[in-house]
Design an enzyme around this catalytic site. Sequence first.
Site, PDB file in Angstrom:
ATOM      1  N   LYS A   1      -0.616   1.766   2.483  1.00 26.41           N
ATOM      2  CA  LYS A   1       0.536   1.510   3.348  1.00 26.41           C
ATOM      3  C   LYS A   1       0.962   2.807   4.025  1.00 26.41           C
ATOM      4  O   LYS A   1       0.979   3.874   3.395  1.00 26.41           O
ATOM      5  CB  LYS A   1       1.682   0.948   2.508  1.00 26.41           C
TER       6      LYS A   1
ATOM      7  N   SER B   1       7.874  -5.539   3.391  1.00 22.74           N
ATOM      8  CA  SER B   1       7.376  -4.660   4.430  1.00 22.74           C
ATOM      9  C   SER B   1       5.911  -4.237   4.255  1.00 22.74           C
ATOM     10  O   SER B   1       5.334  -3.670   5.191  1.00 22.74           O
ATOM     11  CB  SER B   1       8.237  -3.399   4.490  1.00 22.74           C
TER      12      SER B   1
ATOM     13  N   SER C   1       9.216  -5.697  -1.321  1.00 18.49           N
ATOM     14  CA  SER C   1       8.242  -5.429  -0.260  1.00 18.49           C
ATOM     15  C   SER C   1       6.773  -5.429  -0.697  1.00 18.49           C
ATOM     16  O   SER C   1       5.888  -5.368   0.151  1.00 18.49           O
ATOM     17  CB  SER C   1       8.555  -4.087   0.414  1.00 18.49           C
TER      18      SER C   1
END
Lengths: 321, 101
Positions: free
Chosen positions: A80, A155, A179
């Site tokens: 990420k 996210s 997330s």
Amino acid sequence: MVFDLPALTVRAARAGLRSGAFTSVALTRAFLDRISTLNPRLNAFLTVDAEAALAQAAAADARMAAGEDTPMLGVPIALKDVLVTRGLRTTAGSRILENYVPVWEGTAVARLRAAGAVFLGKTNTDEFAMGSSTENSGYGVTRNPWDESRVPGGSSGGSAAAVAAGLCCAALGTDTGGSVRQPAAYCGVTGLKNSYGRVSRYGLVAYGSSLDSIGVLAHDAWDAAIVNGVIAGWDAQDSTSMNLDVPDYVSATAAPSSARPLAGVRIGAPREYFISGIQPEVERGGAGRHRPTRSVGRDHRRGQPAQHRARAAGLLSHRDG
Amino acid sequence: MLTAAEVERIARLARLDLTDDEAKRYAVQLSAVLDYAAELERVDVEGIPPTASVLPIRSVMRAGDAPGAPLPRASVLANAPSSDGASFEVPATLGDGEPAD
């Protein structure tokens, strides 16, 4: 060599590498090709560094040739884009950091690098991880590979979509208020949200420092256990990392002993989660069947009476960092 | 609800130049944040000790906190939008043009 990349677990990759069925370079090249084909539609990756990935794969192949056999050696993964990576652009999904190429590296990433994992690239996220759909990135939305008209959650939506679409064997995500868990659910992959302090936050672009945790998106719990075994553990660089022994997650993740491994297991959900406005198919399809507060004993009936304050508390405490 | 003047003052402190439309939109959004705080202020927390961290941590002297090898100067400056080769160059924040706040 034809790879079935969407089904390729970390374990299967390691088995193939160990047996000599394929090299890490060949496997990495296959993932890069698939990313080239699918990423223009999915936008799961923000940055792909093919040259660096192939160099890491070649180094891993050399380590294997020298006899090393470790759980992540030569396995291509994604990170990420809130995780600081040395020499690899790190944007946190924000145009503010469009040109940021770190000269240092976070602990979880450094541990995976030392373990010989291959970094295919950095995945999309809501800007600075502030969102739950990966629609709020400075670099466009990520699409859910199961249905491109839908969001992947967020996210960590880029990482979840990348695993689901077979663009990597596994990925790191981060979770401050759901997330990792929520995009894993949206994309049909396994998400492991670590307890706070289990994985060092050093090199994680902060969202809410008292809640942020680094976790894993993977094809199954077993793979998540393998990756977590590498990234977990105390780190002098993060005073809130816990100085506790890291259990052997892999042996703790036993294969199901029966075809119905959840038979007899009772799952509770606080009654306060069943709010008005819940979509009927959601309530019917899963949650409703597990409404234990109606049917089971006294100890399960307590619920979480302050639940209706959770949204306010969560949104404000996220910003204490 | 925050007034337009309050939003403009906050924007000035953050060095943000807002259009009138943006100021109106952010007035609503910023007010919603304050509403959340107001909602929590209504919770009775009498007798509940504050929780600064979920972990049993306390401040300690770091015995091992010895200086390591620093980054080379060129690396430190690598991401600077502007540099003279030895230092970061940033706009002046003091002096002319400084807001009264």
